[in-house]
Design an enzyme around this catalytic site. Structure first.
Site, PDB file in Angstrom:
ATOM      1  N   ASP A 354       0.738  -1.049   0.098  1.00  0.00           N
ATOM      2  CA  ASP A 354      -0.003  -0.062   0.101  1.00  0.00           C
ATOM      3  C   ASP A 354       0.711   1.415   0.014  1.00  0.00           C
ATOM      4  O   ASP A 354       0.274   2.071  -0.694  1.00  0.00           O
ATOM      5  CB  ASP A 354      -0.971  -0.054   1.223  1.00  0.00           C
ATOM      6  CG  ASP A 354      -2.086  -1.151   1.007  1.00  0.00           C
ATOM      7  OD1 ASP A 354      -2.605  -1.364  -0.112  1.00  0.00           O
ATOM      8  OD2 ASP A 354      -2.507  -1.498   2.167  1.00  0.00           O
ATOM      9  N   LEU A 360       0.397   6.388   1.387  1.00  0.00           N
ATOM     10  CA  LEU A 360      -0.397   6.510   2.458  1.00  0.00           C
ATOM     11  C   LEU A 360      -0.909   7.910   2.845  1.00  0.00           C
ATOM     12  O   LEU A 360      -1.848   8.161   3.507  1.00  0.00           O
ATOM     13  CB  LEU A 360       0.154   6.297   3.903  1.00  0.00           C
ATOM     14  CG  LEU A 360       0.841   4.722   3.859  1.00  0.00           C
ATOM     15  CD1 LEU A 360       1.369   4.327   5.042  1.00  0.00           C
ATOM     16  CD2 LEU A 360      -0.329   3.699   3.475  1.00  0.00           C
ATOM     17  N   VAL A 439      -7.051   3.253   2.347  1.00  0.00           N
ATOM     18  CA  VAL A 439      -6.629   2.420   1.336  1.00  0.00           C
ATOM     19  C   VAL A 439      -7.605   1.410   0.644  1.00  0.00           C
ATOM     20  O   VAL A 439      -7.509   0.262   1.193  1.00  0.00           O
ATOM     21  CB  VAL A 439      -5.003   1.865   1.329  1.00  0.00           C
ATOM     22  CG1 VAL A 439      -4.650   1.265   0.238  1.00  0.00           C
ATOM     23  CG2 VAL A 439      -4.353   2.554   2.220  1.00  0.00           C
ATOM     24  N   TYR A 442      -9.597  -0.862   3.255  1.00  0.00           N
ATOM     25  CA  TYR A 442      -8.973  -0.960   4.465  1.00  0.00           C
ATOM     26  C   TYR A 442      -8.865   0.463   4.719  1.00  0.00           C
ATOM     27  O   TYR A 442      -8.131   1.252   4.162  1.00  0.00           O
ATOM     28  CB  TYR A 442      -7.923  -2.026   4.580  1.00  0.00           C
ATOM     29  CG  TYR A 442      -8.274  -3.120   5.372  1.00  0.00           C
ATOM     30  CD1 TYR A 442      -8.126  -3.226   6.653  1.00  0.00           C
ATOM     31  CD2 TYR A 442      -8.146  -4.135   4.440  1.00  0.00           C
ATOM     32  CE1 TYR A 442      -8.599  -4.650   7.158  1.00  0.00           C
ATOM     33  CE2 TYR A 442      -8.487  -5.316   4.967  1.00  0.00           C
ATOM     34  CZ  TYR A 442      -8.667  -5.759   6.240  1.00  0.00           C
ATOM     35  OH  TYR A 442      -8.723  -6.969   7.001  1.00  0.00           O
ATOM     36  N   TYR A 444      -6.127   2.416   7.790  1.00  0.00           N
ATOM     37  CA  TYR A 444      -5.383   2.276   8.865  1.00  0.00           C
ATOM     38  C   TYR A 444      -5.249   3.265   9.663  1.00  0.00           C
ATOM     39  O   TYR A 444      -5.015   4.348   9.228  1.00  0.00           O
ATOM     40  CB  TYR A 444      -3.770   1.747   8.381  1.00  0.00           C
ATOM     41  CG  TYR A 444      -3.910   0.556   7.361  1.00  0.00           C
ATOM     42  CD1 TYR A 444      -3.675  -0.757   8.159  1.00  0.00           C
ATOM     43  CD2 TYR A 444      -4.220   0.328   6.193  1.00  0.00           C
ATOM     44  CE1 TYR A 444      -3.795  -2.011   7.440  1.00  0.00           C
ATOM     45  CE2 TYR A 444      -4.399  -0.845   5.440  1.00  0.00           C
ATOM     46  CZ  TYR A 444      -3.947  -2.201   6.200  1.00  0.00           C
ATOM     47  OH  TYR A 444      -4.040  -3.152   5.337  1.00  0.00           O
ATOM     48  N   HIS A 499      -6.466 -13.327   4.873  1.00  0.00           N
ATOM     49  CA  HIS A 499      -5.312 -12.513   4.443  1.00  0.00           C
ATOM     50  C   HIS A 499      -4.347 -12.173   5.607  1.00  0.00           C
ATOM     51  O   HIS A 499      -4.579 -12.527   6.767  1.00  0.00           O
ATOM     52  CB  HIS A 499      -5.692 -11.258   3.933  1.00  0.00           C
ATOM     53  CG  HIS A 499      -6.563 -10.661   4.666  1.00  0.00           C
ATOM     54  ND1 HIS A 499      -7.882 -10.943   4.803  1.00  0.00           N
ATOM     55  CD2 HIS A 499      -6.495  -9.488   5.269  1.00  0.00           C
ATOM     56  CE1 HIS A 499      -8.533 -10.098   5.809  1.00  0.00           C
ATOM     57  NE2 HIS A 499      -7.611  -9.157   5.922  1.00  0.00           N
ATOM     58  N   HIS A 501      -1.395  -8.869   7.289  1.00  0.00           N
ATOM     59  CA  HIS A 501      -1.219  -7.653   7.263  1.00  0.00           C
ATOM     60  C   HIS A 501       0.114  -7.564   7.752  1.00  0.00           C
ATOM     61  O   HIS A 501       0.407  -8.078   9.144  1.00  0.00           O
ATOM     62  CB  HIS A 501      -2.230  -6.837   8.235  1.00  0.00           C
ATOM     63  CG  HIS A 501      -3.531  -6.585   7.617  1.00  0.00           C
ATOM     64  ND1 HIS A 501      -4.135  -5.746   6.945  1.00  0.00           N
ATOM     65  CD2 HIS A 501      -4.500  -7.509   8.019  1.00  0.00           C
ATOM     66  CE1 HIS A 501      -5.201  -5.959   6.682  1.00  0.00           C
ATOM     67  NE2 HIS A 501      -5.692  -6.984   7.296  1.00  0.00           N
TER      68      HIS A 501
END
EC number: 1.4.3.21
Length: 712
Positions: A354, A360, A439, A442, A444, A499, A501
């Site tokens: 990402d 970001l 993103v 998701y 963050y 998945h 992270h």
């Protein structure tokens, strides 16, 4: 078939809507904006002044590029190459080219500001240019073509343009009609390409996946499964369409997340609003827009296109002498790696990077006062460059606030002695620097939290929505032995795909200065007690090992082979002779289980270990490499570290990866509860004693009068 012109208009509108939601585009003085930048409105703080970014000047060598500087860079580039004036050259990133570290460390406020340069990554003619612009002389001092594998960070223009390309295809449009989806309800996003071999080499490609907005804003829960499109990003044309036939589209009912349109009964009592009041105002102050001073801490904070938020030159005051002592020169999230565990067509390539693929910063939405950040927060905008080089502003991208949640930093009551009435306690008040980025599905949230005892806690929280997979099944009983390998069934026709992270942090630790730092591995080793010597049978003994080279510092964490990891300055000793240091304290963590020869893991090789230490090199900032989009893993932290350079008594960088496996469950649908992981940078013989003794307790007389009781 009729030409779906309405659909194209809708997607065009949808794209512009996303652009306006992401960027603060501005067009004239009547709107309170100037030169494509925003005059920030005061939010959540009575003491924060309005900022006119068009008038800003840099005050510190690490201050980000200002609006004036970005405009100047754009002019210099237009004079350097006609491609920038014609629009054929696209700017993918523009940031401060930071001065040499030694010069920044020596610089003091009041000194002449160091030379200002801009680092630009641009793309045209099928080539990636890394350009350095000297703002003082007004000229380009270097223009180098980067010939490593991979392409520069995507622009949002890339993403939005690619999402419209499938509508040029008759085959695609027929597939949409066959699924009974109206073009007016169509929403297409662009999962990144990854890298899987020669078929995609030599050209920028991107995948397009579509959803339906019918009946909900939460289109992520309504995928058009089985339809996958690959697009050439430069030519903006369809390369390949895979259509496995219609798969039932998950229902819209119960997926809407906007508070104002909820219609389900809520079976919980209402929680009254909560606010932390500060009658004397916040205890921190921000000087020149980026220099933060609080309690015994001073640090520099800024927004960044790729990393989101960067903390620099963190110093803490010595509890005995008051001397400011350096702890960390620079810390930031270097990369986010999110591999999905579905090898099927349409999913196998989903292994996101990402930070390096999209950034970001551009995806950081304005923080919401009272919900993202509490009262008395101080907000900082991000100032970036658009693909055509014009300055843009991400308003309220970072917030600073003091946190008090009723926690205790230290306490003790004495009960062993007669007539003793000793009850000592100190409240735990911390300072938080926060940013959040959205993103795709998701979100963050990144927190850097500073404590008065010298500890720094870094927390990453994941929120938002799952990326789900459509399935014909609506009950686990229907699956039988055909349970989907990708993940569990979490709602009718919805698979929550398993998945991971992984967030890798670049931590340039400078314990009492940039030179002469070492990694000490503190091993807890089990010892057997000789027979007859003690009633005990075993105990733990501490043994210390100094890492000599990089391979000594390639570390996999293990519960059954425990270590502590200290960064020390052997030239700065405490009064009892211990070297000054900080240790990294891992929180809950997870390791990548992918094969090392799996293409996503080749690119994400920086997750092969949880801890790395490398010698400082200003070109080694990003764990996945400078150009990570479609990269082949030839410029990663793993590659650098395998050179096995010396790291003893040098300027070194600590890399730490925190991670978690995510096996979705029904409570993750239709939105996910926020899940957090963290690590700490904790003093280890850095102070002569605990600095917490200097903090003061709270007293009732110093606080506002509030209603102190709850209903019985």
């Amino acid at each position: 078939m009729a030409e779906p012109s309405f659909a194209r208009l809708f997607l065009l509108f949808f794209s512009f809507l996303l652009i306006f939601a992401t960027y603060s585009w501005v067009f004239g003085p009547d709107s309170g904006f100037l030169f494509g930048t925003r005059v920030r409105k005061t939010l959540g703080s009575n003491r924060q002044v309005h900022v006119d970014h068009s008038l800003e000047k840099p005050h510190h060598p690490l201050d980000p590029l200002t609006v004036r500087e970005i405009n100047r860079v754009r002019t210099i580039l237009s004079n350097h190459d006609p491609g920038f004036g014609s629009g054929s050259a696209t700017i993918h990133s523009m940031a401060l080219d930071e001065p040499e570290k030694s010069r920044v460390v020596q610089w003091k406020k009041g000194n002449k500001l160091l030379s200002r340069r801009a680092a630009v990554v641009a793309y045209w003619g099928g080539q990636t240019h890394e350009i350095t612009v000297d703002l003082d002389s007004g000229r380009v001092v270097s223009d180098v073509i980067n010939r490593t594998s991979g392409y520069p960070i995507l622009t949002l223009n890339d993403v939005f343009a690619a999402s419209q390309v499938p509508l040029k295809s008759l085959e695609f449009n027929r597939s949409i009609e066959a699924r009974g989806v109206k073009f007016s309800d169509l929403a297409c996003i662009t999962p990144f390409a990854g890298w899987f071999g020669s078929e995609e080499e030599g050209r920028r490609v991107i995948r397009v996946q579509c959803f339906t907005l019918q009946g909900t804003t939460n289109y992520f829960m309504r995928p058009l499964e089985g339809l996958y499109v690959t697009v050439d990003l430069d030519k903006l044309e369809v390369i390949k369409i895979i259509d496995k036939g219609p798969i039932p589209i998950p229902k819209a009912s119960g997926t809407e997340y906007r508070f104002g349109v909820q219609n389900k009964p809520v079976h919980m009592d209402r929680i009254n609003p909560i606010s932390m009041e500060q009658p004397d105002g916040p205890s921190f102050r921000v000087e020149d827009g980026h220099l933060v001073k609080w309690a015994n801490w001073v640090f520099h904070v800024k927004a960044d296109q790729r990393a989101g938020m960067i903390i620099s030159q963190a110093t803490v005051r010595d509890s005995e002498t008051g001397e400011p002592r350096s702890v960390m020169y620079k810390g930031f999230p270097s990369e986010l790696f999110v591999p999905y565990m579905d090898p099927e067509e349409g999913w196998y390539y989903k292994g996101y990077m990402d930070a390096g693929e999209l950034g970001l910063g551009p995806t950081a939405m304005p923080l919401v006062p009272l919900n993202d950040c509490p009262r008395n927060s101080y907000y900082i905008d991000g100032v970036f460059a658009s693909p055509d080089g014009k300055p843009i502003v991400q308003p309220n991208m970072i917030c600073l606030f003091e946190r008090y949640a009723g926690d205790i930093s230290w306490r003790h009551s004495e009960i062993l002695f007669a007539n003793a009435d000793i009850r000592e306690s100190r409240p735990k008040v911390t300072l938080v620097a926060r940013m959040a980025t959205s993103v795709g599905n998701y979100d963050y949230i990144f927190d850097w939290e500073f404590q008065t005892d010298g500890l720094i806690r870094v927390t990453v929280a994941a929120s938002g929505m799952l990326m789900v997979k459509g399935t014909p099944y609506d009950n686990v009983d229907d699956l039988g032995d055909r349970e989907d390998d990708a993940g569990p069934l979490i709602s009718e026709n919805v698979i929550g795909v398993v998945h991971d992270h992984f967030i890798t942090f670049h931590l340039d630790m400078d314990i009492d200065g940039p030179m002469n730092n070492s990694l000490v591995k503190v091993h807890l080793e089990k010892q057997r007690v000789p027979t007859g010597k003690s009633p005990r049978k075993s105990y733990l003994k501490v043994k210390k090992y100094i890492a000599k080279t990089e391979k000594d510092a390639q570390i996999k964490l293990s519960l059954y082979d425990p270590y502590e990891f200290h960064i020390v300055n052997p030239n700065r000793k405490s009064r009892v002779g211990n070297p000054a240091g900080y240790r990294i304290v891992p929180g809950g963590n997870a390791a990548s289980l992918l094969d090392h020869d799996d293409p996503p893991q080749i690119r994400g090789a920086f997750t092969n270990n949880q801890i790395w230490v490398t010698p400082y090199n200003r070109s080694e900032q990003y764990a996945g490499g400078v150009l990570i989009y479609q990269s082949q893993g030839d410029d990663t932290l793993q590659v650098w570290s395998d050179r096995d350079r010396s790291i003893e008594n040098k300027d070194i960088v600590l890399w730490y990866t925190l991670g978690f496996h995510h096996v979705p469950c029904q409570e993750d649908y239709p939105v996910m509860p926020t899940v957090a992981a963290s690590f700490e940078l904790k003093p280890a013989n850095f102070f002569e004693s605990n600095p917490i003794l200097g903090s003061a307790p709270f007293f009732e007389k110093d606080l506002p009068v509030c209603r102190p009781f709850a209903s019985s």
